[in-house]
Design an enzyme around this catalytic site. Structure first.
Site, PDB file in Angstrom:
ATOM      1  N   LYS A   1      27.509 -13.697   4.021  1.00 16.38           N
ATOM      2  CA  LYS A   1      28.193 -14.588   3.125  1.00 16.38           C
ATOM      3  C   LYS A   1      27.857 -16.072   3.322  1.00 16.38           C
ATOM      4  CE  LYS A   1      31.639 -11.247   1.286  1.00 16.38           C
ATOM      5  NZ  LYS A   1      33.073 -10.963   1.248  1.00 16.38           N
TER       6      LYS A   1
ATOM      7  N   TYR B   1      42.326  -7.653  12.454  1.00 18.18           N
ATOM      8  CA  TYR B   1      41.958  -6.279  13.297  1.00 18.18           C
ATOM      9  C   TYR B   1      42.888  -6.061  14.392  1.00 18.18           C
ATOM     10  CZ  TYR B   1      37.825  -6.045  10.683  1.00 18.18           C
ATOM     11  OH  TYR B   1      36.958  -6.016   9.404  1.00 18.18           O
TER      12      TYR B   1
ATOM     13  N   HIS C   1      32.137   0.077   3.464  1.00 18.78           N
ATOM     14  CA  HIS C   1      33.028  -1.224   4.000  1.00 18.78           C
ATOM     15  C   HIS C   1      33.852  -0.658   5.092  1.00 18.78           C
ATOM     16  CE1 HIS C   1      32.770  -5.445   4.211  1.00 18.78           C
ATOM     17  NE2 HIS C   1      34.164  -5.544   4.389  1.00 18.78           N
TER      18      HIS C   1
ATOM     19  N   HIS D   1      32.093 -13.822  10.581  1.00 18.97           N
ATOM     20  CA  HIS D   1      33.211 -14.452   9.900  1.00 18.97           C
ATOM     21  C   HIS D   1      33.268 -15.941  10.089  1.00 18.97           C
ATOM     22  CE1 HIS D   1      35.964 -10.422   9.946  1.00 18.97           C
ATOM     23  NE2 HIS D   1      35.023 -10.534   8.758  1.00 18.97           N
TER      24      HIS D   1
ATOM     25  N   ARG E   1      27.224  -5.439   6.315  1.00 18.82           N
ATOM     26  CA  ARG E   1      27.973  -5.139   5.136  1.00 18.82           C
ATOM     27  C   ARG E   1      26.728  -4.258   4.513  1.00 18.82           C
ATOM     28  NH1 ARG E   1      28.780 -10.589   5.849  1.00 18.82           N
ATOM     29  NH2 ARG E   1      30.983 -11.169   5.948  1.00 18.82           N
TER      30      ARG E   1
ATOM     31  N   ARG F   1      32.266  -0.747   8.474  1.00 21.29           N
ATOM     32  CA  ARG F   1      32.459  -2.083   9.112  1.00 21.29           C
ATOM     33  C   ARG F   1      33.620  -2.324   9.682  1.00 21.29           C
ATOM     34  NH1 ARG F   1      30.329  -7.483   8.706  1.00 21.29           N
ATOM     35  NH2 ARG F   1      31.918  -9.036   7.941  1.00 21.29           N
TER      36      ARG F   1
END
Length: 311
Positions: free
Chosen positions: A189, A292, A257, A283, A167, A260
């Site tokens: 995150k 994806y 982004h 994730h 990110r 990414r």
């Protein structure tokens, strides 16, 4: 946060502050997420103060009906707020009310009767490998007036986004000593830590930037610097990508982004395991990474329709 002082009674404002403090200490939410949650409650408080004719107290918040909550959502919709933001605001309210109930402050079952807005199914929009490499090179905007170290810096940042799937905040928070390692330790995150290999292309781009950078780069300090030597701001990279879109003829979906997204999509297309991609992206849930597979499926169908004589 200042909206609470004028839009909520003292006991309700204290409840909101306690909720946000809990999100920070227990859930370890990022500053930006906390800011968004606080803004959501501030907007709700402002509306309810007007709706009820006075700053609501805990007792007032407990007495709100389904119609009251729907009135708030309808007002936000009239103001042009999209479904995704509405859904987040409703999630913020539910989280706050759960906090209040657990602390024995008040409860309100009306929220459980509300349905979240239906969200459009969004699929990431990656760049093609050729376009992603062109963006990462960042040389389409090179001019005689641009210092070489700036060009090298931009290429290093964009290469990290694409080659490592970072990110933009993660790339810009790297320190000098962190990029000296063969593997990056990224805190993403929710304070989730992951390891990402520093590929040769990224290592070379960073090395060139370090060689040309006119400012001293000390261990423990931010790696990427702005024009005057301070930490590089994400807005600089966002504006750079916007200019590259024009120079390279890219769509509006080409953002930092998107690099990414391209990282994940191109790994999957070349046979990488979905679990490995999940770990590299950081994730928490595999379902987040599975989106994806839809990108790859859409690409395959597009190529089929384009090439097969019976398509």
């Amino acid at each position: 946060m200042s909206d609470f002082a004028t839009s909520l009674a003292p006991d309700a404002a204290a409840a909101v502050q306690g909720w946000l403090a809990g999100l920070k200490s227990e859930r370890r939410m990022s500053a930006k997420t906390l800011e968004a949650y606080g803004r959501d409650l501030g907007q709700f408080a402002c509306f309810m103060a007007d709706h009820l004719g006075a700053a609501p107290s805990n007792r007032d918040l407990a007495a709100l009906t389904v119609s009251d909550f729907r009135a708030f959502m309808a007002r936000r919709r009239m103001e042009g707020v999209e479904s995704r933001t509405l859904a987040r605001q409703l999630s913020s309210l539910r989280s706050f009310y759960r906090h209040a109930e657990k602390r024995g402050l008040f409860r309100n079952p009306a929220l459980s009767a509300l349905r979240s807005p239906k969200l459009p199914h969004a699929v990431p929009k990656p760049l093609s490998p050729e376009k992603a490499r062109a963006v990462a090179r960042a040389d389409a905007l090179a001019g005689a007036e641009t210092p070489r170290w700036i060009l090298a810096r931009d290429e290093a940042v964009l290469t990290l986004l694409y080659a490592c799937g970072l990110r933009i905040s993660e790339a810009l928070s790297l320190t000098v000593n962190e990029v000296e390692q063969p593997t990056l330790t990224i805190i993403g995150k929710g304070s989730k830590t992951r390891l990402v290999p520093l590929l040769p292309a990224a290592r070379d781009a960073v090395a060139l930037y370090r060689k040309l950078c006119p400012f001293p780069l000390q261990r423990g300090e931010p790696m990427f610097r702005g024009l005057k030597g301070g930490p590089l701001n994400a807005r600089n990279i966002q504006l750079l990508i916007a200019r590259l879109r024009g120079a390279l003829g890219l769509p509006e979906t080409a953002t930092p982004h998107a690099l990414r997204h391209s990282f994940a999509t191109h790994l999957l297309a070349n046979g990488a395991d979905l679990r490995v991609i999940q770990e590299l992206l950081g994730h928490a849930s595999l379902s987040t990474t599975q989106v994806y597979t839809e990108v790859n499926r859409a690409h395959l169908l597009a190529q089929y329709r384009k090439a097969h004589p019976r398509a």
